[in-house]
Design a protein around this motif. Structure first.
Motif, PDB file in Angstrom:
ATOM      1  N   ASN A  32     -12.485  -4.127  -4.419  1.00  0.00           N
ATOM      2  CA  ASN A  32     -11.662  -3.915  -3.239  1.00  0.00           C
ATOM      3  C   ASN A  32     -12.017  -2.565  -2.637  1.00  0.00           C
ATOM      4  O   ASN A  32     -13.033  -1.959  -2.995  1.00  0.00           O
ATOM      5  CB  ASN A  32     -10.171  -4.009  -3.593  1.00  0.00           C
ATOM      6  CG  ASN A  32      -9.817  -3.191  -4.819  1.00  0.00           C
ATOM      7  OD1 ASN A  32     -10.167  -2.012  -4.907  1.00  0.00           O
ATOM      8  ND2 ASN A  32      -9.138  -3.801  -5.773  1.00  0.00           N
ATOM      9  N   ARG A  33     -11.172  -2.083  -1.753  1.00  0.00           N
ATOM     10  CA  ARG A  33     -11.479  -0.837  -1.060  1.00  0.00           C
ATOM     11  C   ARG A  33     -11.436   0.374  -1.992  1.00  0.00           C
ATOM     12  O   ARG A  33     -11.988   1.424  -1.668  1.00  0.00           O
ATOM     13  CB  ARG A  33     -10.488  -0.623   0.088  1.00  0.00           C
ATOM     14  CG  ARG A  33      -9.045  -0.527  -0.365  1.00  0.00           C
ATOM     15  CD  ARG A  33      -8.095  -0.352   0.799  1.00  0.00           C
ATOM     16  NE  ARG A  33      -6.711  -0.260   0.350  1.00  0.00           N
ATOM     17  CZ  ARG A  33      -6.137   0.869  -0.032  1.00  0.00           C
ATOM     18  NH1 ARG A  33      -6.839   1.998  -0.003  1.00  0.00           N
ATOM     19  NH2 ARG A  33      -4.880   0.884  -0.439  1.00  0.00           N
ATOM     20  N   GLN A  34     -10.807   0.247  -3.143  1.00  0.00           N
ATOM     21  CA  GLN A  34     -10.731   1.358  -4.088  1.00  0.00           C
ATOM     22  C   GLN A  34     -11.702   1.207  -5.239  1.00  0.00           C
ATOM     23  O   GLN A  34     -12.206   2.197  -5.753  1.00  0.00           O
ATOM     24  CB  GLN A  34      -9.298   1.470  -4.631  1.00  0.00           C
ATOM     25  CG  GLN A  34      -8.269   1.827  -3.580  1.00  0.00           C
ATOM     26  CD  GLN A  34      -6.857   1.600  -4.063  1.00  0.00           C
ATOM     27  OE1 GLN A  34      -6.598   0.656  -4.828  1.00  0.00           O
ATOM     28  NE2 GLN A  34      -5.936   2.435  -3.641  1.00  0.00           N
ATOM     29  N   ASN A  50     -15.188  -0.276  -6.029  1.00  0.00           N
ATOM     30  CA  ASN A  50     -16.410  -0.859  -5.496  1.00  0.00           C
ATOM     31  C   ASN A  50     -17.585   0.042  -5.857  1.00  0.00           C
ATOM     32  O   ASN A  50     -17.426   1.080  -6.507  1.00  0.00           O
ATOM     33  CB  ASN A  50     -16.310  -1.056  -3.969  1.00  0.00           C
ATOM     34  CG  ASN A  50     -15.933   0.219  -3.248  1.00  0.00           C
ATOM     35  OD1 ASN A  50     -16.681   1.195  -3.248  1.00  0.00           O
ATOM     36  ND2 ASN A  50     -14.747   0.230  -2.644  1.00  0.00           N
ATOM     37  N   HIS A  61     -16.026  -8.171  -1.149  1.00  0.00           N
ATOM     38  CA  HIS A  61     -14.863  -7.829  -1.952  1.00  0.00           C
ATOM     39  C   HIS A  61     -14.105  -9.078  -2.360  1.00  0.00           C
ATOM     40  O   HIS A  61     -14.124 -10.103  -1.665  1.00  0.00           O
ATOM     41  CB  HIS A  61     -13.941  -6.883  -1.192  1.00  0.00           C
ATOM     42  CG  HIS A  61     -14.511  -5.519  -1.016  1.00  0.00           C
ATOM     43  ND1 HIS A  61     -13.869  -4.520  -0.326  1.00  0.00           N
ATOM     44  CD2 HIS A  61     -15.677  -4.973  -1.456  1.00  0.00           C
ATOM     45  CE1 HIS A  61     -14.602  -3.424  -0.338  1.00  0.00           C
ATOM     46  NE2 HIS A  61     -15.711  -3.681  -0.998  1.00  0.00           N
ATOM     47  N   THR A  94       0.836  -1.195   0.000  1.00  0.00           N
ATOM     48  CA  THR A  94       0.000   0.000   0.000  1.00  0.00           C
ATOM     49  C   THR A  94       0.867   1.239   0.000  1.00  0.00           C
ATOM     50  O   THR A  94       1.828   1.330   0.764  1.00  0.00           O
ATOM     51  CB  THR A  94      -0.928   0.012   1.235  1.00  0.00           C
ATOM     52  OG1 THR A  94      -1.677  -1.206   1.277  1.00  0.00           O
ATOM     53  CG2 THR A  94      -1.878   1.193   1.186  1.00  0.00           C
ATOM     54  N   ASP A 151     -16.567 -11.094  -9.497  1.00  0.00           N
ATOM     55  CA  ASP A 151     -16.736 -10.757  -8.086  1.00  0.00           C
ATOM     56  C   ASP A 151     -18.177 -10.382  -7.774  1.00  0.00           C
ATOM     57  O   ASP A 151     -18.686 -10.693  -6.683  1.00  0.00           O
ATOM     58  CB  ASP A 151     -15.809  -9.603  -7.711  1.00  0.00           C
ATOM     59  CG  ASP A 151     -14.363 -10.039  -7.601  1.00  0.00           C
ATOM     60  OD1 ASP A 151     -14.128 -11.260  -7.506  1.00  0.00           O
ATOM     61  OD2 ASP A 151     -13.461  -9.182  -7.633  1.00  0.00           O
TER      62      ASP A 151
END
Length: 1484
Positions: A1440-1442, A1444, A1435, A215, A1470
């Motif tokens: 993912n967190r970015q 969605n 997810h 990250t 997904d």
């Protein structure tokens, strides 16, 4: 050398040389040692042959002297260079053979020769000398490039085309440099910031210290609790090989090209989002969205358009290359009509054709339509049977065990029996046709040849053991015969693929280019040691696989980075290190450069540094090679395919002229029939409105008459009386109903009105060209009522329509051919009325026709259109007269109701500044574009657009937790939209009606869409606002999804958006046929995939277990963390062993195969599919995916693009333009874009004073070429200051702040100097040209604006230095480099070609505004729907967190990524997750 046999022999030798160099690699020699001697012998023989040819040609032509000398010819120089490289290759291979001979081993064991292995490790990089040799393939095909044009003309064409391609390449590089500079200044070294554990050693970060996954960050607060944010740099230990980022300009330029290829751009954007603070993240989104929009969708499409236009010009010049004149040998022969399936065709009669052996009834049966239908039904049934087979991934359906042995089992035996039955039936069909038509008659048709080949190869499947083999491909090819069932689809296929020479030549060119590129790459990188099952560029087949990946732009970035890293490591560490021993190499690894005696330390250090520089240079050259190959494949080759398909769809010049004439006739014929919703009134009896008139004393009794006739009669009589009164200069009488009735009841008024109606009717007939239908001599013999009835019938046709004479008298229509009157008809009528003799009338008519000339066709079309309009108006008038409820909104509001009149005024009110004067309006709107935009729609529609935009904006702020049901301000916005739309629809219904009126609300699809949106809003207001919990898949959730269609309301409110949609949808027929062809193509490969790979892709996730019985328990599996090259082992987790198919695809069923191939057709994930098929089935099955991708991508997708472009051009009218017409339009467009140079004259020195003489000197200076070149260099130097990032205190460690501030200050001071020079330039131009003369040019205005902004930046910079304010200084630095970026655009104005292309991009942006708006609205609809459907989905790999659907704007960004095709299939899989891999929530 000039004989055909000699030329063929030389071409064969060139092909043999290509095969030899393709097999000349160390890995190929290790696998097959005899190849070393075979290739050497072939190369030596070919080299001797080519040398003899060169010597012979030199003797015949001469070497240097003479116009035909050998080295004066381009192809001769090319042959000489190829022969020279061939001799270099022979010399190099002789050393390799020497090392092989030193092994003293048998030929079969030479693959393990240690001396040869050491030689290839140390000196294998010399294979680079062989890399030009694959170009010898050009010699094989250049003999087919024949033309009859002079050499000078060919050189001029090539030079012009090359100049166009070069200019547009420079333009593309300009925009890439622009975004490269922006990336350096916006992000800098931010991508080097990583989150690591707090316990990590900052000087030696290992892979265990990173976050999972890796990250980026900007400070410690952006990392997890137990982590910190540090900067990992490129040091001597190569902690990070940073080939993509924004550290400096050249790295940023390289990253921009990767992003422009739409490969991996979204992951770079996500990394920059993590590395920026929250308040600066808009920079990342704006940067990458702008990069995709401008660089990918605009500039690259301009590049493709220029290439297509260049190809079209070359095609016109070299027309004989594509089509050769052929003698029509069969033109004199007799022809006959023959039924072919369901269509009749004209075929030539061959009297010598032998007859079949079958009797005549059987021959008629074979030619009948019923027989063809039966065969097509059999093909369709066979397709359904073939698609119905399915397998299980446990490999038991085929009778396979873990070893992979094949064989039919009992579960698939019925399917095999049915397939064999169909094979026998089709064999019987082939034998039956041969008996009926004879062998020669049967073989003469290409379709029968195709059927016979299918029968032969499918019959081989009847042999035991051959059913589940590659022969299944011929079985599924029977589906192609279904195309014959549709003549329209068959003709379309012939239109696209009929000219085989053009498309086939391009396919051969592409394959040859792939072979050449693969062989060059093989010789450039074959010496690099690679890992993996197949390696990178070890053998020619592997190199062909890698080159095909670059060709399709799939996974090419990863391949390029891996090759760069391998090249870097090989040159720096693995390559030949001189005479250093192992101890010295150990000292090198330990970082110790000094030795005891000190004599060898300098040499060792210099050697190491030199290899580091060479390694970095080799990596950069590798990147340049990859980018060049990808650029050529993606833009040039793909553009050529689109150009060829557009050329196949383009009509001939004569056909264009005929279609232009036909389109004029079609446009002239308006629809005469009323829509069905209005023709319903014809089913009811006529009930006209009648009125009764009172009578005066002494007058006769008046019967009840129609109200419409009464109103028309009174209006016409009043108009006639007013006209006569005005001509007699009498006092005007007061208007009103009493005067009309008085004139009506007066006998004199009756007679005057009747005469007026007769004259008006005659004039209308004369102007409409219908004089031959009305005989004036018969009027006197008809009764008054008969004449009145005829006049009333013809007057209805022209009611509400302006007459031709009135149109011709208007200023806006003066002189237009669309409203011209037929002078011949008028002349004939005048001659008849005035009693002119027939000879004189004929002479006048002949003169009029001679003067009219080519306008006769246009006038006839105009008359036809006018008659059609009048007929439609007549039908509406009759319905309005005979049916009281016609044109009556809701059957309740009267036609002349004041309420309806008020509503119509509110609905139809729009901005009209000229008061109806069209000439004044055009001149006013030409100067003010805002007024044109204001008058685009009505005021009511503008209000609804604003309300709809407000409602959509509020909908974008809805999240999973904040909905209309629980948020007050969102509920208020919903109420506002509902009330506004209710008011709007009420006004429109009262004014124009709902359904059974001419201008009804629901008269087209727009009205239906508006009604659906309103009904959804009504249900939402009445029901959904009271719902507290919405379950997934419930009716409430789907109602929320339907509410997301609200942005489509903008399409119905803005007419330009509707026009764009209509122009795209009008080509539905061709688009549908292309879709059918693509589906048939996917269906064929899907059936083949099920038959070959069904049940064979299952494998254990623990690769050490090969059978399903062993695939039990748990094992440790590595977790992917990062692509950084760090020390340490990646972490492992404990996972259960599972025997399953690949996660994202399978071929067990026809549905799974269709979905997998659809993903492959989009060029996403096809490399994974190919690698899995190669590893789990057999490497030979890579041809299956490669063939599908090649045909589907280069022909299927480009065909779809070509058809859409062709339909859009045809609907716009440009597709039917001839070459001359198109050139004329292009010339007009270029003239419109061209801006004249407004340079004021030089000051008069003779008549002026000292000031004028000084101005003249300054004028000469600013207009000199040296002055312009100097400031061009200054602009380039000013932009070069942005090579490194300026100050950014958010991304730099505190320990290095001082150094960075110093570099920033130096760059800022240089920019200050350039700004002062630009201020001096502006001042000098204002003095020499005067301010008014300077301000005339838009380029000068832009330069002055940028200079003023630079002065403002100087003020900000001085202020920030005086106050020591960090935020103000940061803003000043950002503003400074922003000014420098704008200064870069001044270079485009100095180059005429760049200026023209820049104006083209700007004009394209403005003209495509509504297309962009429509695409954004569709994205918004899908984003709002995605938030509701997938906002709470678990997810996975793609989500993912970015990436969605948590809220609308993030979903819009994700959909933009899907539009570019970046891993869209992973997101889809997904979103398809289902239990037991997730839990179903009670609310979505």
């Amino acid at each position: 050398v000039h004989r055909p046999a000699g030329k063929l022999f030389l071409r064969s030798a060139a092909l043999a040389s290509l095969l030899s160099v393709a097999a000349n690699t160390p890995r190929s020699f290790m696998l097959m040692p005899p190849l070393a001697y075979v290739t050497f012998g072939v190369d030596l023989a070919v080299a001797l042959l080519f040398t003899a040819e060169i010597v012979t040609r030199m003797k015949l032509r001469g070497v240097w002297r003479g116009p035909e000398a050998y080295f004066r010819h381009g192809w001769c120089r090319f042959d000489f260079s190829m022969t020279l490289f061939l001799w270099l290759s022979i010399g190099l291979q002789s050393f390799e053979l020497r090392q092989l001979l030193l092994c003293l081993k048998p030929l079969s064991e030479l693959g393990d020769c240690p001396t040869a292995t050491a030689y290839w490790r140390d000196w294998g990089w010399l294979s680079v000398l062989r890399s030009p040799r694959p170009l010898v393939l050009v010699r094989v095909f250049r003999a087919f490039i024949q033309h009859r044009l002079p050499r000078t003309r060919v050189s001029a064409i090539v030079q012009r085309s090359g100049k166009q391609v070069f200019n547009v390449t420079i333009f593309l590089a300009f925009f890439m440099a622009l975004f490269g500079i922006l990336g350096v200044q916006c992000f800098g070294e931010s991508l080097k910031m990583h989150c690591v554990l707090k316990t990590a050693d900052t000087k030696n970060v290992t892979i265990q210290d990173l976050a999972i996954p890796d990250t980026r960050c900007f400070d410690n607060t952006s990392c997890p609790v137990n982590m910190m944010c540090i900067r990992i740099i490129n040091d001597k230990d190569k902690k990070e090989m940073h080939y993509n980022g924004f550290d400096n300009f050249h790295v940023s330029f390289f990253t921009v090209y990767q992003a422009a290829s739409k490969e991996g751009w979204v992951y770079i954007m996500y990394n920059t989002l993590d590395s920026l603070p929250t308040r600066h993240r808009w920079k990342s989104v704006a940067y990458f969205v702008g990069l995709i929009f401008f660089l990918v969708w605009l500039v690259k499409n301009v590049f493709i358009a220029v290439l297509i236009e260049t190809f079209a010009e070359i095609r016109v010049q070299f027309k004989q290359m594509w089509t050769r004149p052929q003698s029509d040998s069969g033109s004199d022969g007799s022809r006959m009509l023959q039924v072919d399936g369901q269509a009749w065709r004209l075929v030539a009669v061959d009297d010598s054709q032998p007859r079949g052996w079958a009797p005549a009834p059987l021959v008629r049966l074979a030619r009948s339509t019923g027989f063809s239908v039966i065969v097509m039904l059999l093909v369709l049934a066979n397709s359904f049977v073939a698609a119905g087979v399915h397998f299980n991934h446990d490999r038991q359906a085929r009778g396979e065990e873990g070893s992979g042995s094949e064989g039919p089992s009992g579960s698939v035996f019925p399917f095999q029996a049915v397939e064999n039955m169909f094979t026998v039936l089709f064999d019987i069909e082939a034998v039956f046709k041969i008996l009926c038509f004879g062998w020669r008659g049967y073989w003469s048709q290409s379709l029968h040849k195709f059927e016979l080949c299918l029968c032969i190869f499918t019959s081989l499947r009847l042999v035991p053991g051959l059913f589940w083999t590659h022969l299944a491909y011929f079985q599924v090819l029977r589906v192609v015969r279904l195309i014959k069932a549709s003549p329209m689809l068959e003709d379309f296929c012939f239109k696209i693929f009929g000219p085989v020479k053009k498309l086939g030549t391009l396919v051969v060119f592409t394959i040859s280019l792939l072979v050449i590129t693969s062989t060059i790459s093989l010789q450039l990188f074959c010496f690099i040691p690679s890992t993996g099952e197949y390696g990178m560029f070890t053998t020619f087949p592997v190199s062909l696989l890698r080159s095909f990946e670059v060709f399709t732009s799939e996974n090419w970035v990863v391949q390029m980075l891996d090759t760069m890293n391998s090249m870097h490591d090989f040159i720096e560490n693995t390559a030949h290190m001189g005479d250093f021993n192992d101890t010295e190499l150990a000292l090198l690894d330990a970082g110790i450069w000094k030795t005891n005696n000190g004599t060898m330390s300098d040499d060792f250090y210099i050697e190491r540094q030199l290899r580091a520089v060479l390694a970095h240079l080799a990596a950069m050259l590798t990147a340049a090679y990859y980018c060049t190959v990808h650029f050529f494949f993606e833009l040039i080759v793909l553009s050529l395919f689109i150009a060829v398909i557009l050329d196949n769809l383009e009509l001939g010049e004569d056909v264009k002229k005929l279609k232009q004439r036909k389109m004029r006739e079609i446009s002239a014929e308006t629809q005469q029939k009323l829509p069905l919703r209005l023709r319903v009134f014809e089913k009811f009896p006529n009930r006209p409105q009648m009125i009764s008139l009172g009578r005066l004393i002494g007058d006769f009794l008046l019967p009840r008459i129609r109200d419409s006739f009464m109103r028309q009669f009174a209006d016409d009589a009043a108009a006639a009386v007013d006209m006569d009164t005005t001509d007699d200069r009498a006092e005007p009488q007061a208007d009103g109903p009493p005067a009309k009735l008085h004139n009506l009841l007066n006998n004199e008024g009756k007679l005057m009105a009747v005469n007026f109606l007769l004259e008006e009717n005659s004039r209308i007939r004369l102007e409409s060209g219908c004089l031959d239908r009305l005989e004036l001599g018969d009027i006197a013999h008809r009764s008054l009522l008969g004449v009145q009835h005829q006049i009333r019938q013809h007057d209805r046709r022209s009611r509400g329509r302006p007459l031709l004479s009135e149109l011709a008298s208007k200023p806006g229509h003066a002189g237009k051919p669309s409203v011209s009157v037929d002078s011949a008809s008028l002349g004939q009528a005048t001659a008849g009325q005035n009693g002119v003799s027939g000879t004189a009338a004929t002479f006048q008519l002949t003169s009029a026709r001679r003067n009219a000339g080519q306008d006769q066709d246009m006038r006839r079309l105009q008359q036809k259109a006018l008659q059609a309009e009048r007929l439609r108006t007549q039908q509406e008038a009759e319905l309005r007269e005979n049916h009281p409820f016609f044109d009556k909104p809701l059957f309740a509001v009267g036609r002349e109701s004041r309420l309806r009149d008020l509503c119509k005024r509110l609905v139809d009110a729009r901005y009209d500044p000229s008061g109806g004067n069209e000439t004044e309006l055009k001149s006013l709107l030409r100067d003010k574009g805002a007024l044109r935009l204001l008058g685009l729609v009505t005021y009511l529609d503008w209000v609804m657009i604003a309300v709809t935009v407000l409602s959509i904006t509020c909908m974008t702020f809805e999240t999973l937790n904040e909905r209309v049901m629980n948020t007050a301000w969102l509920r208020a916005a919903e109420y506002i939209f509902f009330v506004a739309m209710t008011t709007e629809l009420t006004l429109k219904v009262v004014a124009n009606g709902f359904f059974f009126t001419p201008m009804a609300l629901v008269r087209d699809f727009d009205g239906v869409l508006d009604l659906f949106i309103y009904a959804t809003s009504l249900l939402y207001m009445c029901y959904m606002l009271h719902v507290k919990t919405v379950r997934p898949g419930s009716i409430e959730q789907w109602l929320m999804v339907f509410r997301c269609l609200r942005p489509l309301r903008i399409f119905s409110l803005v007419p330009q958006l509707r026009r764009v949609v209509y122009e795209l949808v009008r080509g539905f027929r061709e688009i549908f046929m292309v879709s059918v062809l693509l589906f048939v193509f996917i269906f064929i490969f899907a059936i083949y995939g099920v038959h070959l790979f069904g049940g064979r892709l299952g494998i254990c996730n623990d690769r050490s277990k090969t059978t399903k019985e062993e695939c039990v328990g748990t094992f440790e599996r590595e977790v992917f963390v990062t692509r950084l090259r760090l020390e340490g082992q990646p972490p492992r987790i404990l996972v259960p062993r599972v025997w399953a198919n690949p996660r994202n695809f399978n071929f067990d069923t026809i549905g799974g195969a269709l979905l997998a191939l659809f993903e492959v057709l989009s060029l996403e994930g096809w490399v994974d599919v190919r690698d899995i098929l190669m590893s789990r089935v057999h490497p030979s099955h890579a041809d299956y995916i490669h063939l599908f991708v090649f045909i589907g991508c280069l022909i299927g997708l480009t065909l779809f693009v070509g058809v859409v472009v062709a339909n859009y051009s045809e609907n716009k009218g440009t597709a039917l333009l001839t070459v001359d017409q198109r050139r004329w339009l292009d010339l007009k467009g270029r003239i419109k874009l061209t801006q004249p140079l407004r340079i004021p004259p030089r000051p008069n020195v003779l008549r002026g004073g000292k000031w004028d003489r000084a101005r003249a000197r300054v004028y000469d200076v600013v207009q000199s070429a040296r002055f312009k070149r100097f400031y061009t260099v200054v602009v380039i130097l000013n932009c070069f200051l942005l090579y490194l990032p300026w100050l950014d205190d958010l991304m730099v460690d505190k320990q290095t702040n001082y150094t960075k501030y110093s570099v920033s200050q130096v760059l800022a001071m240089c920019a200050v100097t350039c700004t002062l020079l630009f201020v001096a330039e502006v001042c000098m131009k204002c003095i020499g040209l005067t301010f008014s003369g300077y301000w005339q040019s838009w380029r000068n205005r832009f330069d002055a604006s940028v200079t003023v902004a630079g002065v403002l930046w100087l003020v900000l910079l001085v202020t920030s230095l005086g106050r020591q304010d960090a935020q103000l200084r940061s803003f000043a630095e950002d503003f400074g480099w922003f000014v420098v970026v704008f200064r870069l655009f001044t270079l485009a104005g100095k180059h005429p070609t760049l200026k023209m292309l820049m104006l083209t991009v700007l004009m394209s942006t403005f003209k495509s505004f509504f297309i962009i708006l429509g695409m954004f609205l569709l994205l918004l609809v899908y984003a709002l729907s995605g938030v509701i459907l997938f906002g709470n989905v678990k997810h996975g790999g793609g989500l993912n967190r970015q990436a969605n659907f948590s809220h609308c704007w993030r979903a819009t960004l994700l959909l933009l990524r899907i539009v570019t095709g970046e891993d869209w299939n992973k997101i889809m899989h997904d979103c398809m997750v289902a239990p037991p891999f997730c839990k179903t929530s009670t609310k979505f």
